[in-house]
Design an enzyme around this catalytic site. Structure first.
Site, PDB file in Angstrom:
ATOM      1  N   GLU B 265       0.894  -1.161   0.000  1.00  0.00           N
ATOM      2  CA  GLU B 265       0.000   0.000   0.000  1.00  0.00           C
ATOM      3  C   GLU B 265       0.928   1.205   0.000  1.00  0.00           C
ATOM      4  O   GLU B 265       1.733   1.377   0.911  1.00  0.00           O
ATOM      5  CB  GLU B 265      -0.882  -0.080   1.252  1.00  0.00           C
ATOM      6  CG  GLU B 265      -2.079   0.821   1.197  1.00  0.00           C
ATOM      7  CD  GLU B 265      -1.833   2.069   1.985  1.00  0.00           C
ATOM      8  OE1 GLU B 265      -1.285   3.021   1.386  1.00  0.00           O
ATOM      9  OE2 GLU B 265      -2.175   2.089   3.175  1.00  0.00           O
ATOM     10  N   CYS B 302      -2.496   7.790   4.761  1.00  0.00           N
ATOM     11  CA  CYS B 302      -2.551   7.397   3.343  1.00  0.00           C
ATOM     12  C   CYS B 302      -3.762   7.998   2.665  1.00  0.00           C
ATOM     13  O   CYS B 302      -3.791   8.148   1.445  1.00  0.00           O
ATOM     14  CB  CYS B 302      -2.657   5.879   3.194  1.00  0.00           C
ATOM     15  SG  CYS B 302      -2.025   4.935   4.545  1.00  0.00           S
TER      16      CYS B 302
END
Lengths: 523, 523
Positions: B265, B302
């Protein structure tokens, strides 16, 4: 229906501009008309542009529409009648009944995916309803469904001119998932590919779908293949073929600015274990089953039993003798292409350097006929010589004689990833089989008891997959309804008004799906 | 509990032999004791050997056993009490309430996976019963379940010292799937990692599991990381971090003789769309919500909203003014590490070369404090300048002013893959939102209406994933119960006697699973 020698860019028949491919009847070595001029990067560009333009609309077709499209493809293939059977038999050297059976399988496969699409489980709908009062933070309304990855490039296989080619398993599962498909036809059967491709394109038109849902390209060499895999509009790849071919495509896909998944089904030697009690009780029957499986279709199956593992002793000696007797009486069979035949010859030659030949089939009576071969070696040799694990595509198999169960285990741990592993066992072998099972589960996608690995059912529970190099992605199967999952990704919708939600996620569940609702599966 | 500065190879505390890592309190720049000596390839070897030895036994633990193990980890983490909270706050500069909240989330996540394991849906059991009378060929009995991939290497994230680190989402989902885990601790919080690692190792021992189920390594530089990813016994990788780091690990994994999946990720700028009616009706509230989301946790998420897209006009001007006012009053916040702080400074500096600064937050009052930044640019510039899409990790965002809906669409098509996309919309915006939705579904893993992207629920329907470069594998999520699916592969059992079948597949369905039985889902 007259063959045109042209590609299909959407609904348009278009001649290629590169070197010409001509199918060869492997039974006679005679070239077949018409010639198929190869496509160029420009044709890939056109097909990808059409596929991309079709994608958003196609992926949101209703479940019923998409299912009907798959069924229409099956009907259109059946409507080709004997033209298809005759051409496929001529291009592959496969007997007519085999081609007829494969057509049945191909159409049944399309209809199975139609049922899978309608059932809608592949959407994997999950709903977590809002909890506005939750402490310390409220929970939003969260809804998940799966959406199609995008246009898929499919590379047809040589050994299944129908079931794993233009409208085969990769195409059917990608179309089922909502992905437009661009097929690069296998050079071994361009006429079969054209016939099937036109049946698919007609179904696109019959069902009123955007033409970019399907295109069919030809091309010798790697121009078309690499251009397809590296086009930014292609989002996944399905491939069935050689290890080197699969690895080349995977590397090209990984080197893209945006890497994409490649589902390559490549190389497997499908170990068969003969446990002691079974071997003692029924070596003759085992030899018969083994030789039948080994020589079926000239051994040209991914699941061909290329390796037999057993503890040495009189029972194994009997089995070897019985198998050798049967094999030495088995007729040579026409292989799919001159290229595959010479690769088989080379593979058998290479294996002869490292293992002892115990039997050869009846010598060839015509061109491109593969002569079955049976080899034997000791476990100690197998454990130290990686050449003995190389796949020989065709009717060749290697028996590995082990000292004891421990050596059987060592040989098993040494194996690369496999599509299948087969256990021939009787009641008394249960403990030994159980002890070996964890190793086999790590090595193979499908484990069989007292059967033979050739013959792959298209069903819900089938796994035609396995750890590398059997496939490039052990998390998937390329046969059976779970193959649709390869071409999907999850998307979550948070606090969407009902009017903006896709149908599958709307509050009143119009598709009547069994959702995972607040952690409970709906009845 | 006193920190030892040692790694955990199974149950053994072992000192490293490489360069020393010492955590730094970013609020004071003071180094923290003890020193953590980095591991070597030899430590990786030992941890992998233990993990491999544990794998076959661990993956066949019962659902109840494995669930209890996950719950025990949660209990053991809670039992660390304030020691953990204080150390994590000191190592990260994050406020104590945030760390407390994150501990709650981490333990709830472990318990959620325990429930998921018990429910057993992840086994995806499919049974096709034998049809011995079927024509032309009988059907074998086929049963499918999912099995664990193998030992998993987990790379902890800097920005979630608990929830995405040693016992975070990757570890919890891999352990839930039946995979042993080897964690490479993030160098930013080695003490937190040791505390949590010991809690996990204690749970392994409490539950009587083989010690190789869990190991914890330290290591500056790439020696440990690359050794882990390239060890043949490691079968998958979980990573949360930078784009360059994720790509390096993915390439190393692909270059192995047996390539393995990497779930990285990486990078997302999380576009927020302000539609016309919403912007007209509530620009002040939108500005407030936006700045709160942007500056939360110093912007170190994120899912931080790094991009705002809207049609230019007086309403957007108002929003910009209101957001600028709020942002210019927002305090500078301590960032996680000196390295992250200087990368933020560099990122803001680079963006200043390409876009206009419209507001800066309150200047820093201490070391490593990030000053929030807001930029604006025109769509025409965004469409031609890829620097404007670079993620700046921290509280920095770019507003893209578009001429009209068509330019909004163009900007959207230009975007790389994202974790999220947010729609701020009112009733009157529905048609415009609907028109844009297909683009956003192709670009992002989670779509939100009238919320803000920061804040990721751990639930069944969550998707924390998305097309590259948001992640390396858009087919998966790293948050939520579906994360378990990343570490599984299907295996099919053909014609197995009941005595040899795994419990999940036995004829009388002892686990009471809702199987897909002959095409029908059991009630």
């Amino acid at each position: 229906m007259t063959l045109t020698g042209k590609m299909l860019i959407g609904q348009q028949l278009l001649g290629g501009t590169r070197d010409v491919i001509r199918a060869i009847n492997p039974a006679t070595d005679a070239p077949l008309e018409p010639a198929y001029a190869g496509g160029s990067g420009e044709h890939v560009e056109q097909a990808c542009a059409l596929a991309w333009a079709a994608f958003d609309r196609y992926r949101e077709t209703s479940l019923a529409q998409r299912a009907q499209f798959l069924e229409t493809i099956a009907e259109n293939i059946e409507a080709l009648g004997d033209t298809l059977i005759e051409r496929a038999a001529a291009e592959t050297g496969l007997p007519v009944p085999r081609i007829q059976g494969e057509r049945g399988r191909t159409c049944a496969q399309l209809r199975t995916f139609a049922r899978t699409v309608r059932a809608g489980e592949w959407l994997d709908v999950r709903v977590d309803t809002a909890q506005p009062q939750r402490q310390p933070l409220p929970r939003a309304d969260l809804r998940q469904r799966h959406v199609a990855l995008g246009p898929v490039a499919v590379f047809g296989a040589s050994n299944f001119p129908l079931a794993f080619s233009v409208a085969g398993g990769d195409t059917a599962s990608a179309l089922a998932a909502g992905c437009p498909v661009i097929v690069k036809a296998h050079a071994a059967h361009p006429g079969t590919s054209e016939l099937v491709g036109r049946a698919v394109a007609k179904a696109v038109s019959d069902c009123g779908l955007p033409e970019g849902v399907f295109s069919l390209l030809y091309g010798s060499g790697r121009e078309v293949g690499i251009a397809l895999v590296t086009d930014p509009r292609i989002k996944a790849v399905g491939f069935t073929g050689s290890r080197s071919g699969g690895i080349a495509l995977t590397q090209a896909a990984q080197a893209r600015p945006e890497p994409i998944p490649v589902y390559a089904e490549m190389s497997s030697i499908n170990p068969v274990y003969l446990f002691a009690a079974a071997l003692e009780a029924r070596s003759a029957a085992l030899a018969q089953g083994f030789v039948a499986s080994l020589t079926q279709g000239a051994g040209q199956f991914c699941t061909n039993p290329g390796l037999v593992i057993a503890v040495r002793g009189p029972a194994l000696d009997r089995f070897i003798q019985q198998a050798a007797d049967l094999l030495s009486r088995s007729a040579a069979q026409t292989m799919l292409t001159p290229g595959i035949f010479s690769a088989f010859q080379a593979g058998v030659g290479a294996l002869s350097q490292h293992a002892k030949v115990v039997a050869r089939g009846v010598p060839a009576q015509g061109p491109n006929q593969g002569q079955a071969h049976l080899f034997v070696t000791e476990a100690s040799a197998f454990l130290t010589n990686e050449h003995l694990q190389a796949e020989v595509f065709g009717a060749a198999s290697l028996i590995v004689a082990c000292a004891d169960s421990e050596e059987v285990r060592q040989v098993s741990e040494q194996l690369e990833g496999q599509l299948t592993a087969t256990l021939q066992m009787d009641e008394a072998d249960l403990a030994n089989a159980k002890a070996l099972l964890p190793v086999l589960e790590r090595k193979a996608g499908r484990l069989l008891v007292n059967g033979w690995p050739t013959g792959v059912e298209v069903s819900d529970a089938m796994v035609h997959g396995g750890p590398f190099p059997a496939t490039s992605d052990a998390r998937s199967t390329s046969v059976g309804t779970a193959a649709i999952l390869r071409f999907l990704r999850p998307v979550c919708y948070q606090d969407f008004p009902d009017a903006l939600l896709p149908t599958a996620l709307q509050q009143d569940n119009p598709l009547l799906l069994r959702r995972l609702l607040d952690g409970q599966r709906e009845a």
